[in-house]
Write a protein that holds these residues in place. Structure first.
Motif, PDB file in Angstrom:
ATOM      1  N   GLU A 185       0.814  -1.212   0.000  1.00  0.00           N
ATOM      2  CA  GLU A 185       0.000   0.000   0.000  1.00  0.00           C
ATOM      3  C   GLU A 185       0.850   1.266   0.000  1.00  0.00           C
ATOM      4  O   GLU A 185       0.417   2.297  -0.496  1.00  0.00           O
ATOM      5  CB  GLU A 185      -1.030  -0.010   1.125  1.00  0.00           C
ATOM      6  N   VAL A 186       2.070   1.172   0.537  1.00  0.00           N
ATOM      7  CA  VAL A 186       2.957   2.337   0.464  1.00  0.00           C
ATOM      8  C   VAL A 186       3.338   2.586  -1.000  1.00  0.00           C
ATOM      9  O   VAL A 186       3.335   3.724  -1.475  1.00  0.00           O
ATOM     10  CB  VAL A 186       4.232   2.119   1.312  1.00  0.00           C
ATOM     11  N   ALA A 187       3.650   1.502  -1.714  1.00  0.00           N
ATOM     12  CA  ALA A 187       4.027   1.640  -3.129  1.00  0.00           C
ATOM     13  C   ALA A 187       2.831   2.078  -3.978  1.00  0.00           C
ATOM     14  O   ALA A 187       2.949   2.947  -4.840  1.00  0.00           O
ATOM     15  CB  ALA A 187       4.601   0.332  -3.642  1.00  0.00           C
ATOM     16  N   LEU A 188       1.679   1.473  -3.705  1.00  0.00           N
ATOM     17  CA  LEU A 188       0.500   1.786  -4.530  1.00  0.00           C
ATOM     18  C   LEU A 188      -0.137   3.130  -4.174  1.00  0.00           C
ATOM     19  O   LEU A 188      -1.070   3.552  -4.845  1.00  0.00           O
ATOM     20  CB  LEU A 188      -0.542   0.674  -4.417  1.00  0.00           C
ATOM     21  N   SER A 189       0.346   3.781  -3.123  1.00  0.00           N
ATOM     22  CA  SER A 189      -0.174   5.128  -2.846  1.00  0.00           C
ATOM     23  C   SER A 189       0.525   6.147  -3.744  1.00  0.00           C
ATOM     24  O   SER A 189       0.231   7.329  -3.696  1.00  0.00           O
ATOM     25  CB  SER A 189       0.024   5.488  -1.375  1.00  0.00           C
ATOM     26  N   ARG A 190       1.464   5.667  -4.547  1.00  0.00           N
ATOM     27  CA  ARG A 190       2.134   6.510  -5.548  1.00  0.00           C
ATOM     28  C   ARG A 190       1.336   6.463  -6.854  1.00  0.00           C
ATOM     29  O   ARG A 190       0.504   5.574  -7.045  1.00  0.00           O
ATOM     30  CB  ARG A 190       3.552   5.987  -5.807  1.00  0.00           C
TER      31      ARG A 190
END
Lengths: 296, 267
Positions: free
Chosen positions: B105-110
């Motif tokens: 989710e940290v990556a996909l919040s980009r």
């Protein structure tokens, strides 16, 4: 334009109503608190706004864009700190910030300032994240969310794991962002922190919106507890607006004062007071009262 | 295709990639040497009729021809296990593992769409598989030269075998990644992928060792890597088409499911 608008935003998981017809509006440039206990629907709302979840019905708009159709465009303009942020243990703090900065597609212009404020030293950033404490991970989480100067920051339980000094440093960062006119959507269950930093607050319970209020207005409506010791005849408070639950015994008067305190102060100005305590109104009381009302 | 995500994937896997590729190169090196040293003895043992004839061509490979020994090296359990580190392990964990750890989710919040995220991981996975298979074949070529039998190898067919093997192990990777985007936790994604590869292998080996079960072989993807035939100049376009079809089907599934599914909070 509003930073965030939700209209009847609903998310059901089978029979479970994680979020039920949420209507909120977050204005540009404000710090908006999103308050509720665990499981109230705070994280579900955030995940709907980021496009991680699809709404069962209703819609969410972020910076004027649709949260389902324009999810990638939204994520290009925001910064997000997930609750209990997870990081890559085999990378250093610096490598993680570099990677997430590159993925953002915008230069990390704020990184140094944020690291300085949160006391993330260069030698700390060069260590592997697996050796970090929970607080240090949270600091990295805060930096990754804000380093690229997002228009809107969505922060889920941001001060979790920070010690009091770092919490203060974090609040200072929020003050700076607010002064620059940036919008912050701030989810928390720590009432004192919401009271300290937010302009407005939405309170959710079991997936439903209980109230949306200005913090100042919420506090103004709250009861203050008054305790006074007297050396003579007690003042007459029965007809003073906002004064409730008056009790007099053994030279001591206790009561509660709601709303504007000036009529109460005017009524006691000539009273033979030996000692006086007025407990300030806390958001906690407001919160608990609203929760009680919503639960009825 | 997302550059930072691709570079990140390579950085996270580089040590594992070096270790596995080195092991595969060593394994690939050994087979021609074993063939050169013991090929005639192995042939003599089988000529005695002590073992059933089917055992002499395990999975389409053998140890009494150079092409057969290279083929044997490719479908031997050791090679399967080593290549599975990426075609099964990495593929299954690429999304489901990150999801379970909470880093997804940290990556996909980009600003990266899920389709681009998936395709980038798929490309990275194919690169890892290509490097693995390339290392094994490079080891085999080096082993052939070392054993003095390189003249028996039609070198111009080695790139075709490389491509065919990439398609086979790439199809497992594509299935693994499709499973990975479909689950929130690693164990089911890994279980589905591993079970699929084991089943495929079982069908092929059973069919090659037991004449009555030969009809099962076309149901196994391993059947569509006829390494010995490819090395001797018979590249079957049909085999490549089957493997490509499986990859396309797995990609279609992943590209449909991943962007549409809910990504709730990590457990």
């Amino acid at each position: 334009m509003h930073a965030i608008t939700t209209t009847g935003l609903t998310k059901h998981y089978g029979p479970i109503r994680a979020l039920d017809a949420l209507d909120i509006t977050v204005r540009e440039g404000e710090i908006f608190g999103f308050l509720g206990p665990n499981g109230a629907g705070k994280s579900t709302t955030i995940r709907l706004l980021l496009g991680f979840l699809r709404p069962t019905s209703g819609e969410g708009r972020v910076l004027g864009l649709d949260s389902v159709r324009d999810s990638v465009a939204i994520r290009a303009r925001i910064g997000y700190l997930p609750g209990g942020v997870a990081l890559y243990d085999s990378l250093t703090g610096e490598e993680i910030l570099d990677y997430l900065g590159e993925l953002s597609g915008r230069p990390p212009v704020r990184r140094k300032e944020l690291c300085d404020r949160l006391e993330l030293l260069p030698q700390t950033l060069r260590r592997l994240v697996r050796d970090y404490s929970r607080g240090m991970r949270q600091k990295i989480g805060i930096v990754q969310a804000l380093q690229h100067e997002p228009e809107l920051a969505i922060l889920d339980e941001p001060s979790e794991g920070l010690d009091p000094l770092m919490q203060r440093a974090f609040y200072d960062i929020l003050d700076v962002l607010k002064n620059e006119g940036r919008t912050i959507f701030f989810s928390s269950h720590v009432l004192s922190e919401v009271e300290r930093v937010c302009d407005r607050v939405a309170i959710v319970r079991r997936g439903r919106l209980v109230a949306v209020e200005e913090i100042a207005a919420l506090l103004a409506r709250r009861m203050r507890k008054v305790d006074m010791r007297l050396a003579g005849t007690p003042p007459r408070l029965e007809d003073v607006p906002g004064v409730l639950n008056i009790m007099i015994a053994d030279g001591r008067l206790t009561c509660q004062v709601e709303g504007d305190i000036r009529p109460f102060l005017a009524a006691i100005v000539d009273a033979p007071i030996v000692d006086l305590t007025i407990e300030p109104a806390h958001l906690e009381d407001a919160f608990l009262e609203l929760y009680k009302e919503a639960g009825r | 295709m997302n550059g930072p995500l691709f570079r990140h994937s390579v950085r996270m896997q580089r040590v594992k990639l070096i270790v596995v590729s080195t092991a595969l190169a060593i394994w690939g090196f050994l087979l021609p040497v074993i063939y050169a040293k013991f090929g005639s003895q192995v042939r003599a043992v089988f000529d005695t009729g002590l073992f059933p004839a089917e055992f002499a061509e395990f999975g389409g490979g053998d140890l009494f021809s150079l092409a057969g020994s290279v083929a044997f090296g490719l479908i031997h359990p050791i090679a399967i296990i080593l290549t599975s580190v990426f075609s099964v392990g990495y593929a299954a964990s690429a999304v489901a593992g990150e999801r379970q750890r909470g880093t997804l989710e940290v990556a996909l919040s980009r600003p990266v769409s899920r389709r681009v995220f998936y395709l980038t991981l798929l490309v990275a996975n194919f690169c890892f598989v290509a490097i693995n298979v390339g290392s094994l074949l490079a080891g085999s070529v080096a082993g052939s030269a070392f054993a003095g039998v390189i003249d028996q190898l039609q070198l111009r067919n080695v790139p075709l075998l490389w491509l065919n093997a990439i398609l086979l192990f790439g199809s497992f990777a594509a299935v693994g990644l499709a499973a990975s985007v479909s689950f929130d936790r690693l164990p089911p994604a890994l279980g589905v992928t591993l079970g699929y590869v084991v089943l495929m292998y079982f069908l092929d080996v059973l069919g090659s060792l037991w004449p009555d079960a030969r009809f099962l072989q076309p149901y196994s993807l391993f059947h569509y890597l006829q390494a010995k035939s490819v090395l001797t100049g018979t590249f079957a376009a049909f085999d490549a088409a089957i493997l490509t079809g499986v990859i396309a089907a797995a990609m279609g599934w992943a590209l449909y499911v991943f962007p549409r599914r809910d990504l709730g909070a990590p457990g």
